[in-house]
Write a protein that holds these residues in place. Structure first.
Motif, PDB file in Angstrom:
ATOM      1  N   PHE A  73       0.866  -1.194   0.000  1.00  0.00           N
ATOM      2  CA  PHE A  73       0.000   0.000   0.000  1.00  0.00           C
ATOM      3  C   PHE A  73       0.899   1.239   0.000  1.00  0.00           C
ATOM      4  O   PHE A  73       1.288   1.716   1.061  1.00  0.00           O
ATOM      5  CB  PHE A  73      -0.887   0.020   1.243  1.00  0.00           C
ATOM      6  CG  PHE A  73      -1.744  -1.194   1.400  1.00  0.00           C
ATOM      7  CD1 PHE A  73      -2.989  -1.259   0.798  1.00  0.00           C
ATOM      8  CD2 PHE A  73      -1.303  -2.284   2.133  1.00  0.00           C
ATOM      9  CE1 PHE A  73      -3.778  -2.392   0.927  1.00  0.00           C
ATOM     10  CE2 PHE A  73      -2.087  -3.419   2.269  1.00  0.00           C
ATOM     11  CZ  PHE A  73      -3.326  -3.468   1.667  1.00  0.00           C
ATOM     12  N   LYS A 104       1.774  -5.417   3.779  1.00  0.00           N
ATOM     13  CA  LYS A 104       0.986  -6.163   4.756  1.00  0.00           C
ATOM     14  C   LYS A 104       0.640  -7.535   4.216  1.00  0.00           C
ATOM     15  O   LYS A 104       0.440  -7.692   3.016  1.00  0.00           O
ATOM     16  CB  LYS A 104      -0.329  -5.407   5.047  1.00  0.00           C
ATOM     17  CG  LYS A 104      -0.192  -4.397   6.158  1.00  0.00           C
ATOM     18  CD  LYS A 104      -1.544  -3.946   6.653  1.00  0.00           C
ATOM     19  CE  LYS A 104      -1.426  -3.631   8.125  1.00  0.00           C
ATOM     20  NZ  LYS A 104      -2.489  -2.920   8.716  1.00  0.00           N
ATOM     21  N   ILE A 151      -1.999 -10.175   3.548  1.00  0.00           N
ATOM     22  CA  ILE A 151      -3.439 -10.040   3.323  1.00  0.00           C
ATOM     23  C   ILE A 151      -4.029 -11.384   2.889  1.00  0.00           C
ATOM     24  O   ILE A 151      -3.418 -12.102   2.099  1.00  0.00           O
ATOM     25  CB  ILE A 151      -3.689  -8.970   2.218  1.00  0.00           C
ATOM     26  CG1 ILE A 151      -3.175  -7.585   2.661  1.00  0.00           C
ATOM     27  CG2 ILE A 151      -5.142  -8.912   1.786  1.00  0.00           C
ATOM     28  CD1 ILE A 151      -3.828  -7.001   3.889  1.00  0.00           C
ATOM     29  N   ASN A 152      -5.214 -11.710   3.380  1.00  0.00           N
ATOM     30  CA  ASN A 152      -5.896 -12.930   2.955  1.00  0.00           C
ATOM     31  C   ASN A 152      -6.463 -12.731   1.540  1.00  0.00           C
ATOM     32  O   ASN A 152      -7.156 -11.746   1.277  1.00  0.00           O
ATOM     33  CB  ASN A 152      -7.020 -13.265   3.945  1.00  0.00           C
ATOM     34  CG  ASN A 152      -7.697 -14.585   3.626  1.00  0.00           C
ATOM     35  OD1 ASN A 152      -8.216 -14.779   2.530  1.00  0.00           O
ATOM     36  ND2 ASN A 152      -7.686 -15.505   4.574  1.00  0.00           N
ATOM     37  N   VAL A 177      -8.595  -3.788  -0.391  1.00  0.00           N
ATOM     38  CA  VAL A 177      -8.406  -4.558   0.837  1.00  0.00           C
ATOM     39  C   VAL A 177      -9.207  -3.951   1.986  1.00  0.00           C
ATOM     40  O   VAL A 177      -9.168  -2.740   2.220  1.00  0.00           O
ATOM     41  CB  VAL A 177      -6.911  -4.619   1.216  1.00  0.00           C
ATOM     42  CG1 VAL A 177      -6.723  -5.298   2.569  1.00  0.00           C
ATOM     43  CG2 VAL A 177      -6.125  -5.372   0.146  1.00  0.00           C
ATOM     44  N   GLY A 205      -8.063  -6.686   6.303  1.00  0.00           N
ATOM     45  CA  GLY A 205      -7.130  -7.793   6.109  1.00  0.00           C
ATOM     46  C   GLY A 205      -7.501  -8.760   4.996  1.00  0.00           C
ATOM     47  O   GLY A 205      -6.828  -9.765   4.794  1.00  0.00           O
ATOM     48  N   PHE A 206      -8.587  -8.460   4.273  1.00  0.00           N
ATOM     49  CA  PHE A 206      -9.043  -9.332   3.193  1.00  0.00           C
ATOM     50  C   PHE A 206      -9.150  -8.553   1.881  1.00  0.00           C
ATOM     51  O   PHE A 206      -9.704  -7.449   1.871  1.00  0.00           O
ATOM     52  CB  PHE A 206     -10.428  -9.904   3.502  1.00  0.00           C
ATOM     53  CG  PHE A 206     -10.411 -10.963   4.566  1.00  0.00           C
ATOM     54  CD1 PHE A 206     -10.508 -12.301   4.218  1.00  0.00           C
ATOM     55  CD2 PHE A 206     -10.289 -10.620   5.906  1.00  0.00           C
ATOM     56  CE1 PHE A 206     -10.484 -13.288   5.194  1.00  0.00           C
ATOM     57  CE2 PHE A 206     -10.264 -11.598   6.886  1.00  0.00           C
ATOM     58  CZ  PHE A 206     -10.353 -12.941   6.533  1.00  0.00           C
TER      59      PHE A 206
END
Ligand code: SF4
Lengths: 371, 82
Positions: free
Chosen positions: B25, B30, B32-33, B48, B51-52
């Motif tokens: 980002f 990060k 991320i799922n 995002v 977290g997804f």
């Protein structure tokens, strides 16, 4: 950052604003449903720029704001227990319940932690097997896939000291509640881009047809909002009432199918109470029977707790677009973000907080001159 | 609460519900799922949220909004109004 800075281009924004003013031959009232959009609108003064032609009404679009009092009370009760690690997004901590808030529970020694994702809470459960880890699962359809995944993985990995306090609300029933109210003033909607990223926009078509109202799926940057407003104005001016998609870079007609599949497994649609609004049928998610063992309300025996709302706060009318925050007698006086009386002042996505942050002085002056 | 932020996928690991990856980002990375965007590839932009990744950003559509006024041929008309 890519896609963000460009959408804040001032010159293009002015072009859009001019196009809106040129094309609107009479005043129109348009409601944005999402608190993120309210924040952008007030921050970039989009409502001020369009003021002579368009009234932007701020809808029920902040899950923090509409979380009913008793859910906050339930959260506080669970978080007070010595064997519990209670996890939440930061903005829930200061939402007042009927006698306390999570922040106070934390200050008094409760183990309340701010997490960024429900997966962080699941990690905490794995790392602390002797504790009960509870996640406050609030949100619209946007947060539902993440919460569904946390519960799904807990079950798959046999993590039994994890549970969720679910307070999920759904947008289409809220839109219907606004439209069917006798005092409704909304003539078109900006539908929330990220809710539609997950759910698509099929389910808005029957609403748009039934109430003859344009619904434009819209993003969150200033240019997105201005373009969404322009698309609404064009429909209104031409007597059309359709569902259109301004936010096509993220939203597909049928939404995110893998996310919907998991939501469908883990959750079921239930009636929900909305703070300030009351119960709306089929307007929320609760855990499906197969996942009931992860329901914190059942695990901690707080399912039956109910309470009355504060009578002074007019957040209900603010949430339905009937009144603006500065019309509340408590606004900026007895009610401030430091001492919020109602939830729309707590979260910075709430309409009262957005007005307090960016409009306090003018609002006071305006109210003063009316008197 | 409902805001999602665009970031660029730098790596992908795992499968199905454990599919995840590093997303950048604007310089901040990060984990991320990525389970909900099975079609996403390295170098794609994704939106995002908590977290997804919830969608792959369509770059062509992203440019459309920026060029909308010109495309509608309104820019000329608006200039005349000045
Ligand atoms: S200003 Fe405070 S008391 Fe008034 S409606 Fe907003 S949140 Fe409620």
């Amino acid at each position: 950052m890519k896609f963000v800075d460009e959408y804040r281009d001032r010159e293009k924004a002015e072009q859009y604003a001019r196009a809106i003013r040129t094309e609107a031959t009479r005043p129109w009232s348009i409601m944005e449903v999402c608190g993120g959009q309210t924040h952008t609108i007030v921050k970039y003064a989009i409502d001020e720029i369009l003021r002579d032609k368009i009234t932007l009404l701020h809808g029920p679009g902040c899950p923090v704001c509409v979380t009913p009092l008793e859910l906050i009370d339930k959260a506080c009760e669970i978080a007070t227990r010595p064997d519990v690690i209670f996890c939440s997004y930061g903005d829930m901590l200061r939402v007042p319940g009927s006698h306390t808030d999570l922040f106070t529970v934390k200050a008094r020694g409760g183990d309340v932690r701010i997490v960024y994702s429900p997966m962080n809470a699941l990690e905490l459960a794995k790392a602390n097997p002797t504790k009960q880890v509870v996640f406050f699962a609030v949100g619209f359809e946007t947060t539902a896939p993440a919460n569904a995944m946390a519960v799904f993985q807990a079950k798959q990995q046999g993590i039994s000291n994890f549970s969720v306090l679910v307070s999920h609300v759904l947008v289409p029933p809220a839109i219907e509640a606004v439209l069917s109210a006798p005092d409704n003033r909304t003539q078109a909607f900006l539908a929330a881009g990220h809710v539609c990223t997950v759910m698509g926009y099929e389910e808005y078509r029957p609403l748009s047809e039934k109430y003859r109202v344009p619904i434009v799926v819209t993003g969150f940057e200033p240019l997105d909002i201005l373009q969404g407003v322009l698309m609404c104005v064009r429909q209104l001016e031409n007597g059309r009432a359709e569902v259109e998609n301004q936010y096509a870079r993220s939203v597909r007609e049928f939404g995110n199918v893998p996310a919907q599949d998991l939501i469908g497994q883990v959750f079921r649609v239930i009636p929900r109470k909305w703070r300030g609004v009351g119960e709306i049928p089929q307007s929320g998610f609760g855990l499906a029977a197969e996942f009931a063992e992860y329901d914190a309300e059942l695990r901690f025996g707080v399912a039956d707790l109910t309470v009355e709302e504060d009578r002074e706060c007019i957040a209900g009318e603010v949430l339905r677009g009937v009144k603006k925050p500065q019309e509340c007698p408590a606004f900026g006086g007895r009610c401030t973000p430091d001492h919020p009386l109602g939830a729309t002042m707590v979260s910075n996505e709430g309409a009262c907080a957005a007005y307090y942050q960016y409009r306090r002085h003018e609002a006071k002056a305006a109210v003063g001159s009316e008197r | 609460m409902c805001l999602a932020v665009p970031g660029k996928i730098e790596s992908i690991t795992g499968e199905r519900e454990l599919r995840s990856g590093v997303v950048n980002f604007g310089g901040v990375q990060k984990e991320i799922n990525l389970a909900f965007v099975p079609e996403a590839k390295i170098a794609d932009f994704v939106m995002v949220h908590v977290g997804f990744a919830i969608s792959v950003v369509d770059e062509a559509e992203a440019t459309t909004v920026l060029g909308y006024l010109q495309q509608m041929g309104e820019l000329g008309e608006l200039e005349e109004l000045k």
